[in-house]
Design an enzyme around this catalytic site. Structure first.
Site, PDB file in Angstrom:
ATOM      1  N   LEU A 138       0.845  -1.200   0.000  1.00  0.00           N
ATOM      2  CA  LEU A 138       0.000   0.000   0.000  1.00  0.00           C
ATOM      3  C   LEU A 138       0.882   1.253   0.000  1.00  0.00           C
ATOM      4  N   GLU A 140       3.748   3.988  -0.451  1.00  0.00           N
ATOM      5  CA  GLU A 140       4.662   4.360  -1.543  1.00  0.00           C
ATOM      6  C   GLU A 140       5.675   5.375  -1.018  1.00  0.00           C
ATOM      7  N   SER A 145       1.117   8.046   5.131  1.00  0.00           N
ATOM      8  CA  SER A 145      -0.130   8.253   5.885  1.00  0.00           C
ATOM      9  C   SER A 145      -1.302   8.555   4.960  1.00  0.00           C
ATOM     10  N   ILE A 170       7.816  -2.536   2.698  1.00  0.00           N
ATOM     11  CA  ILE A 170       6.886  -3.644   2.612  1.00  0.00           C
ATOM     12  C   ILE A 170       7.430  -4.868   3.367  1.00  0.00           C
ATOM     13  N   ARG A 251      -4.681  -4.097  12.403  1.00  0.00           N
ATOM     14  CA  ARG A 251      -4.527  -3.190  13.556  1.00  0.00           C
ATOM     15  C   ARG A 251      -5.105  -3.828  14.816  1.00  0.00           C
ATOM     16  N   MET A 345      15.252  -0.134  34.247  1.00  0.00           N
ATOM     17  CA  MET A 345      15.326  -0.934  35.479  1.00  0.00           C
ATOM     18  C   MET A 345      16.459  -1.948  35.438  1.00  0.00           C
ATOM     19  N   GLY A 347      19.329  -1.282  34.183  1.00  0.00           N
ATOM     20  CA  GLY A 347      20.604  -0.568  34.139  1.00  0.00           C
ATOM     21  C   GLY A 347      21.360  -0.896  32.864  1.00  0.00           C
ATOM     22  N   GLY A 348      22.671  -1.064  32.978  1.00  0.00           N
ATOM     23  CA  GLY A 348      23.508  -1.357  31.812  1.00  0.00           C
ATOM     24  C   GLY A 348      23.101  -2.647  31.125  1.00  0.00           C
ATOM     25  N   GLU A 371       0.977   0.602  10.031  1.00  0.00           N
ATOM     26  CA  GLU A 371      -0.482   0.374  10.193  1.00  0.00           C
ATOM     27  C   GLU A 371      -1.182   1.623  10.710  1.00  0.00           C
TER      28      GLU A 371
HETATM   29  P1  TGC Z   1     -11.252   8.608   3.771  1.00  0.00           P
HETATM   30  O1  TGC Z   1     -11.872   9.559   2.799  1.00  0.00           O
HETATM   31  O2  TGC Z   1     -11.433   8.833   5.219  1.00  0.00           O
HETATM   32  O3  TGC Z   1     -11.753   7.120   3.463  1.00  0.00           O
HETATM   33  C1  TGC Z   1     -11.734   6.567   2.126  1.00  0.00           C
HETATM   34  C2  TGC Z   1     -12.687   5.397   2.129  1.00  0.00           C
HETATM   35  O4  TGC Z   1     -12.235   4.395   3.034  1.00  0.00           O
HETATM   36  C3  TGC Z   1     -13.212   4.154   4.059  1.00  0.00           C
HETATM   37  N1  TGC Z   1     -12.490   3.917   5.311  1.00  0.00           N
HETATM   38  C4  TGC Z   1     -12.347   2.707   5.853  1.00  0.00           C
HETATM   39  N2  TGC Z   1     -12.842   1.505   5.490  1.00  0.00           N
HETATM   40  C5  TGC Z   1     -12.521   0.457   6.241  1.00  0.00           C
HETATM   41  N3  TGC Z   1     -11.731   0.547   7.321  1.00  0.00           N
HETATM   42  C6  TGC Z   1     -11.203   1.737   7.719  1.00  0.00           C
HETATM   43  N4  TGC Z   1     -10.375   1.797   8.786  1.00  0.00           N
HETATM   44  C7  TGC Z   1     -11.518   2.889   6.980  1.00  0.00           C
HETATM   45  N5  TGC Z   1     -11.168   4.197   7.065  1.00  0.00           N
HETATM   46  C8  TGC Z   1     -11.782   4.822   6.032  1.00  0.00           C
HETATM   47  C9  TGC Z   1     -14.049   5.416   4.081  1.00  0.00           C
HETATM   48  O5  TGC Z   1     -15.335   5.166   4.590  1.00  0.00           O
HETATM   49  C10 TGC Z   1     -14.091   5.771   2.616  1.00  0.00           C
HETATM   50  O6  TGC Z   1     -14.996   4.906   1.955  1.00  0.00           O
HETATM   51  P2  TGC Z   1     -15.848   5.422   0.682  1.00  0.00           P
HETATM   52  O7  TGC Z   1     -16.696   4.259   0.342  1.00  0.00           O
HETATM   53  O8  TGC Z   1     -16.578   6.628   1.173  1.00  0.00           O
HETATM   54  O9  TGC Z   1     -14.830   5.746  -0.379  1.00  0.00           O
HETATM   55  O10 TGC Z   1      -9.720   8.483   3.397  1.00  0.00           O
HETATM   56  P3  TGC Z   1      -8.546   9.530   3.585  1.00  0.00           P
HETATM   57  O11 TGC Z   1      -7.827   9.592   2.278  1.00  0.00           O
HETATM   58  O12 TGC Z   1      -9.054  10.811   4.184  1.00  0.00           O
HETATM   59  O13 TGC Z   1      -7.580   8.794   4.628  1.00  0.00           O
HETATM   60  C11 TGC Z   1      -8.003   8.496   5.911  1.00  0.00           C
HETATM   61  C12 TGC Z   1      -6.825   7.942   6.751  1.00  0.00           C
HETATM   62  C13 TGC Z   1      -5.752   8.986   6.929  1.00  0.00           C
HETATM   63  C14 TGC Z   1      -7.402   7.600   8.099  1.00  0.00           C
HETATM   64  C15 TGC Z   1      -6.266   6.689   6.090  1.00  0.00           C
HETATM   65  O14 TGC Z   1      -5.741   6.929   4.882  1.00  0.00           O
HETATM   66  C16 TGC Z   1      -5.244   5.974   6.947  1.00  0.00           C
HETATM   67  O15 TGC Z   1      -5.614   5.143   7.765  1.00  0.00           O
HETATM   68  N6  TGC Z   1      -3.899   6.254   6.784  1.00  0.00           N
HETATM   69  C17 TGC Z   1      -2.861   5.489   7.424  1.00  0.00           C
HETATM   70  C18 TGC Z   1      -2.197   4.621   6.404  1.00  0.00           C
HETATM   71  C19 TGC Z   1      -1.825   3.266   6.947  1.00  0.00           C
HETATM   72  O16 TGC Z   1      -2.300   2.823   7.967  1.00  0.00           O
HETATM   73  N7  TGC Z   1      -1.006   2.571   6.204  1.00  0.00           N
HETATM   74  C20 TGC Z   1      -0.642   1.237   6.566  1.00  0.00           C
HETATM   75  C21 TGC Z   1       0.099   0.556   5.445  1.00  0.00           C
HETATM   76  S1  TGC Z   1       0.195  -1.187   5.660  1.00  0.00           S
HETATM   77  C22 TGC Z   1       1.244  -1.410   6.930  1.00  0.00           C
HETATM   78  O17 TGC Z   1       1.706  -0.539   7.571  1.00  0.00           O
HETATM   79  C23 TGC Z   1       1.553  -2.817   7.212  1.00  0.00           C
HETATM   80  S2  TGC Z   1       2.698  -3.025   8.469  1.00  0.00           S
HETATM   81  C24 TGC Z   1       2.569  -4.683   8.475  1.00  0.00           C
HETATM   82  C25 TGC Z   1       3.251  -5.353   9.592  1.00  0.00           C
HETATM   83  O18 TGC Z   1       4.460  -5.630   9.412  1.00  0.00           O
HETATM   84  O19 TGC Z   1       2.559  -5.708  10.585  1.00  0.00           O
HETATM   85  P1  FAD Z   2       4.528   9.971   6.785  1.00  0.00           P
HETATM   86  O1  FAD Z   2       3.142   9.704   6.329  1.00  0.00           O
HETATM   87  O2  FAD Z   2       5.409  10.768   5.905  1.00  0.00           O
HETATM   88  O3  FAD Z   2       4.419  10.663   8.211  1.00  0.00           O
HETATM   89  C1  FAD Z   2       5.521  11.390   8.789  1.00  0.00           C
HETATM   90  C2  FAD Z   2       5.013  12.052  10.085  1.00  0.00           C
HETATM   91  O4  FAD Z   2       3.978  12.982   9.759  1.00  0.00           O
HETATM   92  C3  FAD Z   2       4.381  11.033  11.044  1.00  0.00           C
HETATM   93  O5  FAD Z   2       4.731  11.379  12.366  1.00  0.00           O
HETATM   94  C4  FAD Z   2       2.885  11.226  10.839  1.00  0.00           C
HETATM   95  O6  FAD Z   2       2.132  10.900  11.994  1.00  0.00           O
HETATM   96  C5  FAD Z   2       2.813  12.711  10.528  1.00  0.00           C
HETATM   97  N1  FAD Z   2       1.622  13.066   9.732  1.00  0.00           N
HETATM   98  C6  FAD Z   2       1.296  12.622   8.479  1.00  0.00           C
HETATM   99  N2  FAD Z   2       0.119  13.124   8.096  1.00  0.00           N
HETATM  100  C7  FAD Z   2      -0.322  13.898   9.111  1.00  0.00           C
HETATM  101  C8  FAD Z   2      -1.504  14.683   9.344  1.00  0.00           C
HETATM  102  N3  FAD Z   2      -2.491  14.759   8.455  1.00  0.00           N
HETATM  103  N4  FAD Z   2      -1.608  15.333  10.510  1.00  0.00           N
HETATM  104  C9  FAD Z   2      -0.639  15.250  11.460  1.00  0.00           C
HETATM  105  N5  FAD Z   2       0.499  14.536  11.306  1.00  0.00           N
HETATM  106  C10 FAD Z   2       0.640  13.850  10.158  1.00  0.00           C
HETATM  107  N6  FAD Z   2       3.362  -0.397   4.446  1.00  0.00           N
HETATM  108  C11 FAD Z   2       2.743  -1.290   3.633  1.00  0.00           C
HETATM  109  O7  FAD Z   2       1.971  -0.916   2.735  1.00  0.00           O
HETATM  110  N7  FAD Z   2       2.974  -2.630   3.779  1.00  0.00           N
HETATM  111  C12 FAD Z   2       3.805  -3.118   4.726  1.00  0.00           C
HETATM  112  O8  FAD Z   2       3.968  -4.346   4.828  1.00  0.00           O
HETATM  113  C13 FAD Z   2       4.487  -2.208   5.574  1.00  0.00           C
HETATM  114  N8  FAD Z   2       5.397  -2.669   6.479  1.00  0.00           N
HETATM  115  C14 FAD Z   2       6.149  -1.765   7.173  1.00  0.00           C
HETATM  116  C15 FAD Z   2       7.215  -2.213   7.963  1.00  0.00           C
HETATM  117  C16 FAD Z   2       8.015  -1.303   8.628  1.00  0.00           C
HETATM  118  C17 FAD Z   2       9.196  -1.792   9.425  1.00  0.00           C
HETATM  119  C18 FAD Z   2       7.735   0.084   8.567  1.00  0.00           C
HETATM  120  C19 FAD Z   2       8.580   1.083   9.312  1.00  0.00           C
HETATM  121  C20 FAD Z   2       6.691   0.538   7.797  1.00  0.00           C
HETATM  122  C21 FAD Z   2       5.903  -0.376   7.073  1.00  0.00           C
HETATM  123  N9  FAD Z   2       4.885   0.066   6.213  1.00  0.00           N
HETATM  124  C22 FAD Z   2       4.228  -0.822   5.400  1.00  0.00           C
HETATM  125  C23 FAD Z   2       4.693   1.495   5.997  1.00  0.00           C
HETATM  126  C24 FAD Z   2       3.941   2.214   7.105  1.00  0.00           C
HETATM  127  O9  FAD Z   2       2.585   1.912   7.077  1.00  0.00           O
HETATM  128  C25 FAD Z   2       4.198   3.709   6.941  1.00  0.00           C
HETATM  129  O10 FAD Z   2       5.544   3.940   7.320  1.00  0.00           O
HETATM  130  C26 FAD Z   2       3.252   4.552   7.766  1.00  0.00           C
HETATM  131  O11 FAD Z   2       1.923   4.443   7.287  1.00  0.00           O
HETATM  132  C27 FAD Z   2       3.666   6.022   7.797  1.00  0.00           C
HETATM  133  O12 FAD Z   2       3.969   6.502   6.528  1.00  0.00           O
HETATM  134  P2  FAD Z   2       5.354   7.287   6.270  1.00  0.00           P
HETATM  135  O13 FAD Z   2       6.460   6.477   6.823  1.00  0.00           O
HETATM  136  O14 FAD Z   2       5.390   7.666   4.848  1.00  0.00           O
HETATM  137  O15 FAD Z   2       5.243   8.583   7.166  1.00  0.00           O
END
Ligand code: TGC
Ligand code: FAD
Length: 392
Positions: A138, A140, A145, A170, A251, A345, A347-348, A371
């Site tokens: 997801l 890029e 975020s 990723i 999550r 807690m 220490g070293g 996430e």
């Molecule tokens: P927004 O306009 O709010 O929503 C777009 C559409 O998505 C729906 N929606 C959801 N649906 C299901 N679950 C959720 N949690 C949802 N949140 C929103 C929403 O209803 C809408 O649907 P529709 O039908 O109206 O189009 O979207 P936005 O562009 O304003 O963004 C909202 C925001 C910032 C909360 C969202 O983009 C976000 O959660 N950003 C964080 C990105 C993130 O979590 N990336 C994770 C990448 S994967 C990863 O990190 C894997 S780590 C893996 C590991 O090693 O464990």
């Molecule tokens: P940015 O989005 O650039 O954020 C930088 C800072 O700005 C953060 O502190 C953030 O909270 C803040 N910020 C951003 N927007 C706002 C706002 N609107 N208001 C206030 N503050 C804001 N992604 C995948 O798709 N698949 C994976 O398997 C995956 N695995 C991962 C594994 C690791 C070890 C790590 C570190 C990341 C992984 N990720 C994965 C990516 C991860 O989901 C992103 O790093 C995360 O979503 C944050 O994006 P970013 O690093 O680009 O930070």
């Protein structure tokens, strides 16, 4: 590393709320972590290598698709069992839990929920057994975020799709057999595509020099004119809500997983505080150390209750995305604070690989970012309670 003497804290008798099945599943995962993860994980983290030898064990304890129906090779368990498995795995290491989270909630879940029956039959049993490993693309380079801004795209070429773009950060990418990739079509609508290793133009370079999650392999997914067969598109959901739906499931698992890391830090610090003598008595007899331990067990207990209630809501299909965000944010923050206190807690000794605390502490720096960052989850709660969107 020292022998694994872990004893799980349960200050509020939360075990009484668990079914016999929950306890069996939890104990099997706990035993496996003690036997197969603890002895090797410090070395793997120091070498920055994902220990592939544990893939079979993860499959055996049901960590790949705990809640996916048995007909597709999953364990067919409820959401609390899923949470407990994540808790136990992350007690061992967040990187190992990452591998399981990605496989289950970010690869198997979208194929199960958004895929065709043919796709389920083709991929899910192999993913459940660990024969194939998956990754989820997801994020890029310019869209973390804000994944809705993604530029990875595909064009309809008649008999196939042509995929171009790049994903960064990723988990599992360097060794994955399949990747669930989110990309925009020519109208700008987000869809999920299953990309298989070996497709021409698809590469997965590893990201090196991480100080965190060192036992998890992280990398890129690069697509240069990759021809993706049309039958590899996930047809049953599109839009940003599709990948975000997968994130809800992952999550939720992290909300439980973080408790595991916190429990390990607390348990280690408690034991150390009874053994380490300074000024003629165990450091646990000093008020300042007791304050740290008392606050740790209080926060762990609150996090356990939050996760358990969320699990009940998930089982009833009533958990909202905002409730999941609150639990992910609270429990990871709780764990990272406990890791920092526990490290002090010791220490070293706390900075060495003799004890697991520093590894947990550094791992949690990734967990608090991926996430959805700590800030993003706060803004999700803010939007939910006020109705005002403060993201944009
Ligand atoms: P927004 O306009 O709010 O929503 C777009 C559409 O998505 C729906 N929606 C959801 N649906 C299901 N679950 C959720 N949690 C949802 N949140 C929103 C929403 O209803 C809408 O649907 P529709 O039908 O109206 O189009 O979207 P936005 O562009 O304003 O963004 C909202 C925001 C910032 C909360 C969202 O983009 C976000 O959660 N950003 C964080 C990105 C993130 O979590 N990336 C994770 C990448 S994967 C990863 O990190 C894997 S780590 C893996 C590991 O090693 O464990
Ligand atoms: P940015 O989005 O650039 O954020 C930088 C800072 O700005 C953060 O502190 C953030 O909270 C803040 N910020 C951003 N927007 C706002 C706002 N609107 N208001 C206030 N503050 C804001 N992604 C995948 O798709 N698949 C994976 O398997 C995956 N695995 C991962 C594994 C690791 C070890 C790590 C570190 C990341 C992984 N990720 C994965 C990516 C991860 O989901 C992103 O790093 C995360 O979503 C944050 O994006 P970013 O690093 O680009 O930070």
């Amino acid at each position: 590393m020292k022998p694994d003497l872990f004893e799980a804290p349960d200050y509020y008798n939360i075990d009484d709320l668990l079914s016999e099945e929950h306890k069996l599943v939890r104990d099997a995962a706990r035993d496996w972590v003690k036997r197969d993860v603890s002895p090797i994980i410090e070395d793997a983290a120091q070498k920055a290598e994902f220990p592939k030898s544990i893939i079979g064990g993860l499959a055996e304890i049901g960590a790949f698709g705990p809640y996916i129906p048995e007909e597709y090779g999953g364990a067919g368990l409820d959401q609390i069992s899923y949470g407990l498995i994540m808790q136990e795995i992350e007690r061992g290491d967040s990187g190992v839990r990452s591998t399981a989270s990605v496989q289950s909630s970010l690869v198997m879940y979208p194929i199960w929920k958004y895929g065709t029956e043919e796709q389920r039959q083709k991929y899910l049993p192999k993913l459940a057994s660990g024969e194939w490993m998956g990754s989820f693309g997801l994020t890029e380079p310019d869209h973390g975020s804000n994944p809705g801004g993604m530029t990875t795209n595909f064009k309809d070429m008649g008999d196939h799709y042509l995929l171009n773009g790049a994903k960064l950060w990723i988990s599992n990418s360097p060794f994955c057999n399949v990747a669930v990739v989110w990309a925009k079509n020519e109208e700008g609508r987000i869809h999920g595509l299953i990309v298989e290793r070996g497709m021409e133009g698809f590469s997965t370079p590893e990201t090196h020099n991480k100080w965190s999650l060192r036992a998890s392999a992280t990398g890129e997914l690069i697509f240069q004119d990759v021809k993706v067969p049309k039958e590899n598109l996930l047809p049953n959901k599109s839009g940003l809500g599709a990948p975000l739906g997968c994130l809800d499931s992952a999550r939720y698992g992290i909300a439980w997983g973080a408790i595991g890391a916190a429990m390990d830090c607390y348990d280690t610090a408690l034991r150390y505080s009874k053994e380490r003598i300074q000024f003629g008595k165990p450091i646990g007899a000093f008020q300042l150390q007791q304050k740290k331990l008392a606050e740790m067990i209080t926060e762990i207990t609150k996090a356990q209750l939050l996760a358990f209630r969320l699990g009940q809501l998930k089982n009833e299909d009533r958990a909202t995305s905002a409730q999941i965000s609150m639990a992910k944010r609270n429990n990871v923050d709780m764990a990272i604070k406990i890791a920092r206190e526990a490290r002090q807690m010791l220490g070293g000794m706390g900075i060495t690989g003799e004890y697991p605390i520093m590894r947990h502490m550094m791992n949690l720096e990734s967990v608090i970012t991926y996430e959805g960052t700590h800030d993003i989850h706060l803004l999700i709660t803010g939007l939910d309670i006020t109705g005002f969107n403060a993201f944009k």
